[in-house]
Design a protein around this motif. Structure first.
Motif, short mmCIF file in Angstrom:
data_model
loop_
_atom_site.label_atom_id
_atom_site.label_comp_id
_atom_site.label_asym_id
_atom_site.label_seq_id
_atom_site.Cartn_x
_atom_site.Cartn_y
_atom_site.Cartn_z
N VAL A 60 -8.01 -37.09 -2.89
CA VAL A 60 -8.02 -38.68 -2.43
C VAL A 60 -7.41 -39.44 -3.04
O VAL A 60 -6.35 -40.20 -2.73
N GLU A 61 -7.62 -39.56 -4.53
CA GLU A 61 -6.65 -40.36 -5.27
C GLU A 61 -5.32 -39.78 -5.81
O GLU A 61 -4.30 -40.78 -5.52
N ALA A 62 -5.16 -38.72 -5.55
CA ALA A 62 -3.74 -38.25 -6.06
C ALA A 62 -2.76 -38.73 -4.52
O ALA A 62 -1.70 -39.06 -4.37
N GLY A 63 -3.28 -38.35 -3.44
CA GLY A 63 -2.65 -38.47 -2.03
C GLY A 63 -2.62 -40.12 -1.98
O GLY A 63 -1.34 -40.48 -1.40
N ARG A 64 -3.52 -40.81 -2.16
CA ARG A 64 -3.34 -42.34 -2.28
C ARG A 64 -2.19 -42.58 -3.26
O ARG A 64 -1.24 -43.58 -2.81
N ARG A 65 -1.92 -42.30 -4.25
CA ARG A 65 -0.98 -42.56 -5.36
C ARG A 65 0.43 -42.06 -4.77
O ARG A 65 1.44 -42.79 -5.15
N LEU A 66 0.51 -40.97 -4.00
CA LEU A 66 1.91 -40.45 -3.31
C LEU A 66 1.82 -41.19 -2.27
O LEU A 66 2.81 -40.63 -1.26
#
Length: 388
Positions: A359-365
């Motif tokens: 979730v958080e890595a996807g948001r960052r990307l």
């Protein structure tokens, strides 16, 4: 009872008790589903007494959203600048685990804040990320330290999104170890982890019912369930608002159907990609690749399912909760086969930590769907689970 005696028994930390109780309710039920009357009752006061502390629900909600991030900022600011990454992450984990019941507010419900309040909250969280990223850069001078820092924090924050019962000290140890592995992973060195997987296509809107779902999902994802009216959904598919009720009893039923659709697509994808996989480690790799690919291809569906499930009535939630448990059970079986030293609770904590990383890595990307991004997120997820 006189005013003097009432004042004598009134707890001095009443405002703090209100914020704690409201944070739990907002996290569990969502901003719009929680009422001031219920929050007041949970603290043992009248609604009138509650309004003496907060003029309206929004003011209370904004306070709750900021409190968790303020706690993280304070905890990390107390850690010396030269402290190890483990010490920094441990400080974040202590705060997050101690307040796991209310920590979900700033992750999902903060989208209901006004623009200015959201910017304030983001600035605070950016401070937290920068503190972690500095320690990550110092100990693991690899590319994308910001991505690794955000992903590590996602592993820790995952504890706010489930109810697995486990001792506080043990869960802190698990989360910190998981986050440390994530922070030490070079996301640019991972190639081929997120191999090509078979994903079922999103259903084509061939019926009026499916057209309504297809129109509602991006609206819910962009503006939040409570802010989308039946009229807006109807307008998107060329209907009058009253016509919606021919296909769904209410707006909550549209949301439930969208979430069930998301769960069915994911279950189908898992079944397809585990077929013929005998080795437990290979099975975990297949689950990872499937989950990452699904998350990138169906971002709106997954975002809606993550953020809005809590606000559904209990009868509509039940089949969705069952679907979630069945999905976790598949992961748990394969992870424990690959890592037999884990017990059931430990495995579930790590699985949710991996989901938090995605979730958080996807948001960052910004969910930009490229092979490199899929590989990077898959590598971070595998590290969260204990594979390097």
């Amino acid at each position: 009872m006189t005013a003097e005696s009432t004042a004598a028994v009134r707890p001095r930390n009443r405002k703090q008790l209100i914020v704690e109780s409201a944070g739990r309710m907002f996290s569990e039920r969502g901003y719009h589903a929680a009422s001031m009357d219920e929050i007041a009752a949970s603290v043992g006061i009248t609604a009138a007494a509650l309004y003496r502390h907060f003029p309206n629900k929004y003011a209370l909600f904004a306070e709750c959203a900021n409190v968790m991030v303020d706690r993280l900022v304070a905890a990390l600011d107390e850690v010396p600048p030269e402290a190890s990454l483990a010490e920094v992450l441990a400080a974040a984990a202590r705060v997050t685990v101690a307040h796991r019941a209310s920590g979900g507010v700033y992750r999902w419900e903060a989208r209901y804040l006004d623009r200015g309040d959201r910017q304030v909250l983001r600035a605070k969280f950016a401070h937290v990320v920068a503190r972690v990223a500095n320690a990550v850069r110092r100990e693991h001078p690899l590319p994308d330290e910001q991505l690794r820092a955000v992903a590590a924090l996602g592993a820790i924050a995952s504890i706010t999104m489930h109810h697995t019962s486990i001792a506080q000290r043990r869960v802190e140890e698990l989360l910190v170890a998981s986050a440390l592995r994530v922070a030490a992973t070079d996301p640019t060195a991972a190639t081929g982890i997120a191999r090509v997987v078979d994903l079922p296509a999103q259903p084509v809107a061939r019926t009026r019912r499916s057209e309504i779902l297809a129109a509602a999902i991006p609206l819910f994802e962009r503006d939040g369930f409570a802010n989308v009216t039946n009229g807006r959904i109807a307008d998107a598919v060329g209907l009058v608002p009253s016509a919606i009720y021919r296909y769904f009893p209410g707006k909550a039923d549209i949301l439930a159907a969208a979430c069930l659709q998301a769960a069915a697509l994911l279950a189908q994808a898992v079944e397809q990609n585990l077929r013929g996989t005998a080795d437990p480690h290979d099975a975990v790799v297949a689950l990872t690749a499937t989950y990452v690919a699904y998350s990138f291809e169906h971002t709106a569906l997954t975002s809606v399912a993550h953020a809005e499930l809590a606000g559904l009535p209990a009868d509509l939630q039940r089949p969705l909760v069952i679907a979630q448990r069945e999905h976790i059970a598949v992961w748990e079986q394969q992870l424990r086969s690959a890592r037999p030293e884990l017990d059931s609770r430990q495995a579930r904590v790590l699985i949710h930590a991996g989901f938090g990383v995605v979730v958080e890595a996807g948001r960052r990307l910004r969910w930009q769907d490229t092979a490199e991004h899929r590989d990077a997120v898959a590598a971070l997820l595998m590290s969260a689970l204990g594979f390097r």
